[in-house]
Design a protein around this motif. Structure first.
Motif, PDB file in Angstrom:
ATOM      1  N   VAL A 503       0.844  -1.214   0.000  1.00 20.82           N
ATOM      2  CA  VAL A 503       0.000   0.000   0.000  1.00 20.82           C
ATOM      3  C   VAL A 503       0.870   1.251   0.000  1.00 20.82           C
ATOM      4  O   VAL A 503       0.762   2.106  -0.878  1.00 20.82           O
ATOM      5  CB  VAL A 503      -0.956  -0.001   1.205  1.00 20.82           C
ATOM      6  CG1 VAL A 503      -1.792   1.283   1.227  1.00 20.82           C
ATOM      7  CG2 VAL A 503      -1.870  -1.231   1.158  1.00 20.82           C
ATOM      8  N   ARG A 513      -1.530  -4.769   2.662  1.00 19.35           N
ATOM      9  CA  ARG A 513      -2.812  -5.467   2.811  1.00 19.35           C
ATOM     10  C   ARG A 513      -2.561  -6.954   2.570  1.00 19.35           C
ATOM     11  O   ARG A 513      -2.357  -7.390   1.432  1.00 19.35           O
ATOM     12  CB  ARG A 513      -3.847  -4.943   1.829  1.00 19.35           C
ATOM     13  CG  ARG A 513      -5.189  -5.698   1.894  1.00 19.35           C
ATOM     14  CD  ARG A 513      -6.256  -5.004   1.052  1.00 19.35           C
ATOM     15  NE  ARG A 513      -5.931  -4.982  -0.354  1.00 19.35           N
ATOM     16  CZ  ARG A 513      -6.245  -5.953  -1.231  1.00 19.35           C
ATOM     17  NH1 ARG A 513      -6.869  -7.046  -0.802  1.00 19.35           N
ATOM     18  NH2 ARG A 513      -5.922  -5.840  -2.498  1.00 19.35           N
ATOM     19  N   LEU A 542      -1.204  -2.979   8.984  1.00 14.26           N
ATOM     20  CA  LEU A 542      -2.041  -3.821   8.139  1.00 14.26           C
ATOM     21  C   LEU A 542      -3.348  -3.114   7.879  1.00 14.26           C
ATOM     22  O   LEU A 542      -3.980  -2.586   8.803  1.00 14.26           O
ATOM     23  CB  LEU A 542      -2.299  -5.170   8.810  1.00 14.26           C
ATOM     24  CG  LEU A 542      -1.067  -5.969   9.259  1.00 14.26           C
ATOM     25  CD1 LEU A 542      -1.499  -7.295   9.876  1.00 14.26           C
ATOM     26  CD2 LEU A 542      -0.124  -6.220   8.085  1.00 14.26           C
ATOM     27  N   VAL A 543      -3.788  -3.066   6.584  1.00 16.75           N
ATOM     28  CA  VAL A 543      -5.038  -2.420   6.206  1.00 16.75           C
ATOM     29  C   VAL A 543      -5.919  -3.464   5.531  1.00 16.75           C
ATOM     30  O   VAL A 543      -5.473  -4.546   5.147  1.00 16.75           O
ATOM     31  CB  VAL A 543      -4.796  -1.219   5.271  1.00 16.75           C
ATOM     32  CG1 VAL A 543      -3.955  -0.157   5.976  1.00 16.75           C
ATOM     33  CG2 VAL A 543      -4.110  -1.676   3.989  1.00 16.75           C
ATOM     34  N   ASN A 544      -7.195  -3.117   5.363  1.00 20.05           N
ATOM     35  CA  ASN A 544      -8.169  -4.061   4.810  1.00 20.05           C
ATOM     36  C   ASN A 544      -8.528  -3.794   3.362  1.00 20.05           C
ATOM     37  O   ASN A 544      -9.314  -4.547   2.767  1.00 20.05           O
ATOM     38  CB  ASN A 544      -9.448  -4.047   5.650  1.00 20.05           C
ATOM     39  CG  ASN A 544      -9.204  -4.540   7.059  1.00 20.05           C
ATOM     40  OD1 ASN A 544      -8.368  -5.422   7.282  1.00 20.05           O
ATOM     41  ND2 ASN A 544      -9.919  -3.963   8.018  1.00 20.05           N
ATOM     42  N   GLU A 545      -8.024  -2.725   2.759  1.00 16.43           N
ATOM     43  CA  GLU A 545      -8.376  -2.439   1.377  1.00 16.43           C
ATOM     44  C   GLU A 545      -7.250  -1.640   0.737  1.00 16.43           C
ATOM     45  O   GLU A 545      -6.376  -1.080   1.418  1.00 16.43           O
ATOM     46  CB  GLU A 545      -9.687  -1.663   1.287  1.00 16.43           C
ATOM     47  CG  GLU A 545      -9.671  -0.340   2.028  1.00 16.43           C
ATOM     48  CD  GLU A 545     -11.015   0.369   1.982  1.00 16.43           C
ATOM     49  OE1 GLU A 545     -11.059   1.540   2.353  1.00 16.43           O
ATOM     50  OE2 GLU A 545     -11.998  -0.274   1.560  1.00 16.43           O
ATOM     51  N   GLY A 547      -4.099  -0.964  -2.196  1.00 20.16           N
ATOM     52  CA  GLY A 547      -2.815  -1.582  -2.441  1.00 20.16           C
ATOM     53  C   GLY A 547      -2.621  -2.004  -3.899  1.00 20.16           C
ATOM     54  O   GLY A 547      -3.562  -2.076  -4.696  1.00 20.16           O
TER      55      GLY A 547
END
Length: 634
Positions: A503, A513, A542-545, A547
């Motif tokens: 990301v 992600r 850490l991300v959920n969407e 990248g």
């Protein structure tokens, strides 16, 4: 016959004594009655014996094509060194069982005077020899291992071996097709085969030597019976035709010998059938050809000439003529395959042109054809015919149509240059027309290299690209972070390449992600890696969407783009047009990294502009010559 109460024959039924002199009243003596007609069975002709049995060898001298075997066995008998177990192997009909029977006679022969011992030349007249020849000797037992292959059969045989021979000097056990015995039967036979009674000899015969356990083979003397050469088969068949008073053409006997494929029994069966078909007339080549459904040997040469000249119409007309004569399409292709092999041998072994075993048409016309066709053309024809035979043999396929498609393919390929010729022509044409480059060539020697084999071509492309700059001490891109894990932490390296979408990367901070397949402690593993590699602590978020694509996805996208660029290149299109059905198997760039990406492609990938501003190779680029240095491939 009727009898009285005492069991004597009735007087009326007793035969009258022959009349001697005149009768009692001076009558002349009656004429003797004519002899009674013999029963019909007595006058019937002797039952016909097929040639394979009638001319079965009865001595070592009668065996043909097995000189090494005969010499070894004769020397063994002369020196008294006859082994107790023989393994005879070879294709069907070369004389395995016949050899076993001759050895049985040689072991038990007692000579015409009844005083002889084991001899390599059995007399054939003593009671032992006559009984063995008639298959009624009690001590020579011939068993079919295909139907007597169980352990109980071997145990029963082993029990019978405890008794001494009933009539002869040795008990001889002939086991035909011994490879059909079960594993338990082989184990039951093992000890007896190794230490048999002194008056027992084993003769084992098989067509599948590789299926016989090595423990059995180690206890036998193995003899490999060779296929009988065609010239010896022809001479043998000619002698039999002379003995049978049936004339036969030399070419007809040659056809029978070729169809026998080294088997004497198969050849005699074919010759027997040809004699019956001839009906007392001469056995001709045309008769044998029609009987076996063979194609005319001259047809193969005519067909090859038409195909190599690109005469599709002429080739199909010859195929049509063969079809009208009833020749199987697979036989036509098989003859072409044999002719291709013969022409290739003539190219490499010139002495073969004077081989007397070859028909005159193949020696003269074949030699002339071999002079015109280079080895690459013959090799290409061989590959096409091999593939064509497989197509003709497929279930549900029109055999004639499949064979004609193979002929059309061959005629079309005859007009095309070989792969080597094509590369040479493209190289010469490119060198003559290419404009001088406006800039120095790239360090990696970018250009085109074509490798072609058969009907396909593999193209390797070297793409000029700028050299990668020296990496900074601190990673500034996700690819550099993944590269740190390579060699240090293989499992983490695989997850970073396959299961992580980058990301944002900044000094001391990594934002990614992860995919569901990534481990739960991925952040901790990355933190430990960066601490170890850089000596500083990094923060991993850490991300959920969002990248970019994973490194593996980026590599696949770049590979697809390179393949598309290669397919649109003029030189590549020329190669593909020259080889119908060819395809690009690989596009390689020596400047790419381990992930299939160029060093300057990261920004392009992030911006979605992969490949813009870069060409695969200029259309007017000079192709790589045969003496130019090619780029090194990984």
């Amino acid at each position: 016959m009727a009898s009285d109460i005492f069991g004597d024959p009735v007087a009326a039924e007793l035969p009258e004594p022959p009349a001697e002199g005149p009768g009692l009243f001076g009558d002349p003596a009656p004429l003797a009655p004519p002899p009674a007609a013999a029963p019909a069975v007595a006058t019937a002709a002797t039952p016909y014996r097929v040639l394979a049995r009638k001319y079965r060898p009865t001595s070592f001298a009668d065996l043909i094509g097995q000189d090494a075997l005969v010499r070894t066995l004769k020397n063994a008998f002369a020196q008294g060194r006859v082994h107790h177990a023989f393994m005879l192997t070879g294709v069907r009909g070369v004389g395995k069982t016949t050899t076993a029977r001759i050895i049985a006679r040689a072991l038990n022969c007692i000579g015409p005077d009844g005083q002889g011992g084991p001899t390599p030349d059995p007399c054939g007249v003593c009671p032992e020899c006559r009984a063995i020849l008639a298959d009624r000797h009690p001590d020579v037992q011939e068993l079919d291992a295909a139907s007597n292959n169980g352990v109980d059969d071997v145990r029963e045989l082993r029990d019978r071996l405890r008794f001494r021979p009933a009539q002869g000097r040795f008990k001889v056990i002939i086991l035909d097709e011994v490879h059909m015995l079960s594993s338990a039967a082989f184990n039951a036979l093992l000890k007896t085969l190794e230490e048999p009674p002194p008056d027992v000899k084993f003769m084992l015969a098989t067509t599948e030597l590789r299926k016989v356990p090595t423990t059995i083979l180690s206890r036998c003397q193995t003899f490999h019976l060779k296929r009988v050469p065609q010239d010896q088969l022809r001479a043998h068949f000619a002698r039999i035709c002379e003995a049978e008073a049936v004339p036969a053409e030399a070419e007809a006997l040659a056809m029978v010998a070729r169809a026998a494929d080294g088997s004497v029994r198969d050849g005699l069966s074919i010759l027997d059938q040809a004699m019956a078909l001839a009906g007392g007339e001469a056995v001709s080549a045309a008769l044998v050809q029609d009987m076996l459904g063979l194609a005319d040997r001259g047809l193969a040469v005519d067909l090859m000439q038409a195909l190599m000249q690109g005469d599709t119409a002429g080739a199909l007309a010859l195929s049509e003529a063969a079809h009208e004569r009833g020749t199987d399409p697979a036989v036509v292709l098989s003859d072409l395959l044999d002719l291709t092999h013969l022409l290739s041998r003539m190219k490499t072994v010139p002495a073969l042109r004077d081989d007397p075993s070859l028909p005159e048409a193949e020696r003269s016309r074949g030699a002339a054809l071999a002079d015109k066709l280079p080895i690459p053309v013959l090799a290409r024809a061989w590959q096409v015919l091999l593939k064509g035979l497989q197509e003709v043999a497929q279930d549900g396929v029109n055999r004639r149509a499949a064979a004609e498609m193979v002929l059309i393919r061959l005629a079309h390929l005859a007009e095309l240059p070989t792969p080597g010729d094509l590369v040479r022509r493209l190289t010469e044409a490119g060198a003559a027309t290419a404009a001088p480059p406006a800039a120095p060539p790239p360090p990696n020697g970018g250009g085109l290299r074509a490798i072609a084999s058969g009907g396909s071509a593999a193209l390797a492309m070297a793409v000029p690209a700028p050299q990668a700059a020296a990496p900074a001490p601190v990673p500034s891109s996700f690819r550099e972070i993944v590269a740190l894990a390579s060699g240090r932490k293989p499992s983490l390296h695989a997850h970073l390449r396959l299961n992580v979408h980058p990301v944002r990367i900044s000094p001391g901070r990594i934002e990614i992600r992860p995919r569901p397949e990534a481990p739960r402690d991925l952040a901790q593993q990355i933190t430990a890696l960066m601490q170890e590699a850089t000596g500083t602590r990094w923060t991993v978020s850490l991300v959920n969407e969002g990248g970019e694509p994973t490194l593996a996805e980026q590599g696949r996208t770049a590979e697809a783009d390179r393949l598309a660029l290669a397919q649109n290149h003029p030189l590549v299109q020329a190669v593909l047009a020259a080889f119908p059905g060819a395809k690009i198997e690989a596009v390689r760039d020596a400047s790419l990294d381990a992930y299939g990406l160029a060093p300057a492609m990261a920004a392009d990938l992030a911006a979605g502009s992969l490949g813009e501003g870069r060409d695969f190779a200029p259309p007017d680029a000079e192709p790589v010559g045969p003496d130019d240095e090619l780029p090194q491939e990984d």
